[in-house]
Design a protein around this motif. Structure first.
Motif, short mmCIF file in Angstrom:
data_model
loop_
_atom_site.label_atom_id
_atom_site.label_comp_id
_atom_site.label_asym_id
_atom_site.label_seq_id
_atom_site.Cartn_x
_atom_site.Cartn_y
_atom_site.Cartn_z
N ASP A 1 29.62 21.60 -4.89
CA ASP A 1 29.89 22.23 -5.52
C ASP A 1 30.85 22.96 -4.68
O ASP A 1 31.98 23.71 -5.07
CB ASP A 1 28.96 23.98 -6.39
N HIS A 2 30.65 23.50 -3.38
CA HIS A 2 31.51 23.97 -2.41
C HIS A 2 32.57 23.43 -1.79
O HIS A 2 33.59 23.86 -2.29
CB HIS A 2 30.33 23.32 -1.23
N PHE A 3 32.62 21.55 -2.27
CA PHE A 3 33.71 20.77 -2.46
C PHE A 3 34.65 20.59 -3.55
O PHE A 3 36.06 21.37 -3.45
CB PHE A 3 33.75 19.90 -1.80
N ALA A 4 34.00 21.32 -4.62
CA ALA A 4 34.99 21.93 -6.05
C ALA A 4 35.69 22.43 -5.49
O ALA A 4 36.87 23.01 -6.54
CB ALA A 4 34.16 21.71 -6.95
N GLU A 5 35.31 24.06 -5.14
CA GLU A 5 35.56 25.52 -5.17
C GLU A 5 36.71 25.23 -3.02
O GLU A 5 37.73 25.55 -4.00
CB GLU A 5 34.54 26.05 -4.35
N ARG A 6 36.60 24.23 -2.62
CA ARG A 6 37.69 23.92 -2.27
C ARG A 6 38.62 23.18 -2.25
O ARG A 6 40.16 23.98 -2.18
CB ARG A 6 37.23 23.52 -0.40
N LEU A 7 39.04 22.35 -3.45
CA LEU A 7 39.93 21.72 -3.57
C LEU A 7 40.83 22.45 -4.16
O LEU A 7 41.86 22.59 -4.96
CB LEU A 7 38.91 19.90 -4.45
N ARG A 8 39.66 23.68 -5.01
CA ARG A 8 40.63 24.23 -6.25
C ARG A 8 41.22 25.24 -5.46
O ARG A 8 42.61 25.75 -5.81
CB ARG A 8 39.39 24.92 -7.25
N LEU A 9 41.05 25.39 -4.53
CA LEU A 9 41.24 26.60 -3.66
C LEU A 9 43.03 26.30 -2.91
O LEU A 9 43.89 26.83 -2.77
CB LEU A 9 40.85 27.26 -2.91
N ALA A 10 42.47 24.44 -2.37
CA ALA A 10 44.00 24.19 -1.71
C ALA A 10 44.69 23.69 -2.79
O ALA A 10 45.87 24.00 -2.52
CB ALA A 10 43.53 22.76 -1.56
N PHE A 11 44.46 23.20 -3.86
CA PHE A 11 45.51 22.72 -4.97
C PHE A 11 46.05 24.33 -5.63
O PHE A 11 47.72 24.47 -5.33
CB PHE A 11 44.88 22.63 -6.26
N SER A 12 45.29 25.64 -5.28
CA SER A 12 46.20 26.78 -5.61
C SER A 12 47.13 26.92 -4.28
O SER A 12 48.28 27.10 -4.97
CB SER A 12 45.17 27.86 -5.70
N GLY B 1 34.31 12.21 -6.81
CA GLY B 1 33.93 12.25 -8.05
C GLY B 1 33.96 13.26 -8.29
O GLY B 1 34.00 13.88 -9.80
N GLY B 2 32.19 13.67 -8.11
CA GLY B 2 31.61 14.57 -8.16
C GLY B 2 32.67 16.46 -8.66
O GLY B 2 32.27 17.13 -9.94
N ALA B 3 33.09 16.07 -7.35
CA ALA B 3 33.57 18.60 -8.03
C ALA B 3 34.70 18.09 -9.10
O ALA B 3 34.74 18.57 -10.08
CB ALA B 3 34.82 18.02 -6.35
N VAL B 4 35.17 16.74 -9.18
CA VAL B 4 36.46 16.60 -10.80
C VAL B 4 35.99 16.96 -11.96
O VAL B 4 36.29 17.58 -12.49
CB VAL B 4 37.56 15.44 -9.73
N ILE C 1 46.22 17.49 1.22
CA ILE C 1 44.74 17.50 0.18
C ILE C 1 45.31 15.86 -0.06
O ILE C 1 43.63 15.46 -0.51
CB ILE C 1 45.47 18.13 -0.87
N ASP C 2 46.24 15.02 -0.29
CA ASP C 2 46.08 13.71 -1.01
C ASP C 2 45.22 12.84 0.62
O ASP C 2 44.81 11.45 -0.30
CB ASP C 2 47.85 13.23 -1.08
N ARG C 3 45.75 12.98 1.87
CA ARG C 3 44.42 12.55 2.91
C ARG C 3 43.52 12.12 2.73
O ARG C 3 42.39 11.33 2.56
CB ARG C 3 45.23 13.38 3.79
N VAL C 4 43.02 13.93 2.43
CA VAL C 4 40.84 13.24 1.86
C VAL C 4 40.93 13.21 0.21
O VAL C 4 40.40 11.97 0.41
CB VAL C 4 40.88 15.45 1.50
N LEU C 5 41.96 13.25 -0.48
CA LEU C 5 41.75 12.07 -1.51
C LEU C 5 41.87 10.67 -1.36
O LEU C 5 41.28 10.21 -2.07
CB LEU C 5 42.47 12.90 -3.21
#
Length: 431
Positions: free
Chosen positions: A387-398, A368-371, A410-414
């Motif tokens: 903050d670290h997870f937000a960057e990892r999430l951005r890289l994973a989506f890219s 929640g905080g990352a988004v 990614i969906d398994r994490v979400l």
């Protein structure tokens, strides 16, 4: 003893049932015998989907629950193929990434859970309000031990009720910290955020469809910098529940015409026909959540009274846009069952539970905080892990643009099936 008869409390009753001689479930209002919106669950009229992790956890606690829900009208929807999502520009093409969401009204979910729990032969339900914790004094080497609670019963009479184990599922608006202060107990560290969410929801009629051709849910979350969004989910009784979302002061519609116009503007032409033909079945209902918080009971485990087990919203509340609360509570109930299965000292059971219960809460808090950090208006504590997870999430989506197979991971994490750390490995694999 279990304090609170919502999803967390009902799951907790099922978790502890094999390990105790008797259970007293304390709820402020009489337990209904039919699906209905309860006075103390004002969020009930809005969209409530059960993430795949929560679905699996409840099935582990109550085998056959998924089938019972589906027999009652719950719809199992496959993520991305039947639970359609919007990326901020367009509706994404349907694809099956693996996880399954159960879609139903909150009253139906609670009703099916209640039917299972109230059938427990050693369960007693009491309509009462807990006013405080009863403790037996400890010493320099031992924490105090819970021996029960004081409560006001349905007649308003104050009395005491003994218990060896107290599961605190009193919820978002519960008095847990007041009980701690009155007993002279140390309060847990607490983190807060201010996502500033407002909902307006209504139920609509939808055409009946077969299980072989189920309807899809539609999710267009408010994505920064946009402050408006929509969720339209099929539920039991051939109905839609539609929730409009506003953030950071966005105005909300006050009548049916305004609601329909706003929904059409957000959803776009893909849903125009469905929106135009759907007959509204209810009045508009609103709900607001300005702030959320995470209490770290696990960091004060040694100071907690023995026998005290917090669960669900007592530990953490989340941005409801991400549908995490019920699933986190279900995962915590599994952790409670596993802790009590270990025939060790009560202090060890309690510490083991708190460690395990805070793990999914921490995952959901990070997501929640990352988004939400993408909003300039968002107020929250500094959090390097988030903050670290937000960057990892951005890289994973890219990375998933060129490697579609990553989207399922990614969906398994979400969906809280895998830990957020799983994204570290995804982001370091070569494209």
């Amino acid at each position: 003893m279990v304090i609170g008869g919502g999803v967390a409390g009902l799951a907790a009753c099922s978790a502890i049932a094999p390990h105790v001689a008797s259970i007293t479930l304390i709820e402020q209002e009489p337990m209904p015998t039919e699906p209905m919106i309860r006075r103390h669950t004002p969020q009930a009229p809005h969209v409530h989907a059960l993430l795949d992790s929560g679905r699996q956890a409840l099935e582990q606690l109550m085998p056959g629950l998924g089938a019972a829900l589906q027999n009652a009208g719950s719809l199992p929807l496959r993520v991305r193929s039947q639970w359609r999502s919007h990326d901020g520009h367009e509706w994404c093409a349907p694809e099956d990434t693996g996880p399954v969401v159960l879609s139903q009204s909150r009253p139906l979910l609670e009703h099916v859970l209640r039917c299972r729990v109230l059938a427990l032969p050693h369960l007693l339900v009491q309509t009462a309000r807990v006013r405080g914790l009863m403790l037996a004094a400890g010493d320099e080497t031992r924490a105090p031990r819970l021996i029960g609670v004081s409560l006001d019963d349905s007649t308003g009479q104050r009395r005491q009720l003994d218990a060896d184990i107290v599961v605190d599922a009193s919820g978002r608006a519960g008095d847990s910290l007041k009980w701690f202060e009155a007993a002279g107990l140390q309060l847990p560290p607490e983190m807060t955020r201010h996502p500033d969410i407002r909902y307006t929801s209504a139920f609509f009629a939808r055409p009946a469809q077969t299980r072989a051709n189920p309807p899809s849910a539609w999710l267009r979350p408010a994505q920064a910098p946009a402050t408006q969004g929509l969720v339209m989910a099929p539920i039991e009784g051939d109905r839609w529940v539609m929730t409009l979302i506003g953030r950071f002061g966005a105005s909300m519609p006050r009548n049916e015409d305004g609601f329909r116009q706003r929904a059409l503007a957000i959803a776009g032409p893909e849903l125009a026909d469905s929106l135009a033909s759907a007959r509204m079945l209810s009045q508009l209902r609103g709900f607001a959540i300005k702030s959320v918080r995470f209490r770290r009971f696990d960091r004060k485990a040694s100071a907690l009274p023995l026998g005290y087990f917090p669960i669900g919203d007592t530990i953490a509340t989340f941005n409801p846009l991400y549908g995490q609360g019920m699933s986190v509570a279900a995962l915590q109930a599994v952790a409670l069952q596993q802790a009590l299965s270990d025939h060790t000292a009560p202090a060890v059971q309690q510490t083991s539970y708190l460690t395990a219960a805070h793990r999914p809460a921490d995952w959901a808090w990070k997501i929640g905080g990352a988004v939400d950090r993408a909003y300039a208006q968002m107020r929250q504590h500094e959090d390097a892990d988030c903050d670290h997870f937000a960057e990892r999430l951005r890289l994973a989506f890219s990375a998933s643009v060129l490697r579609p197979g990553l989207r399922g991971q990614i969906d398994r994490v979400l969906h809280l099936l895998d830990a957020p750390e799983k994204l570290d490995a995804l982001c370091t694999e070569p494209v």
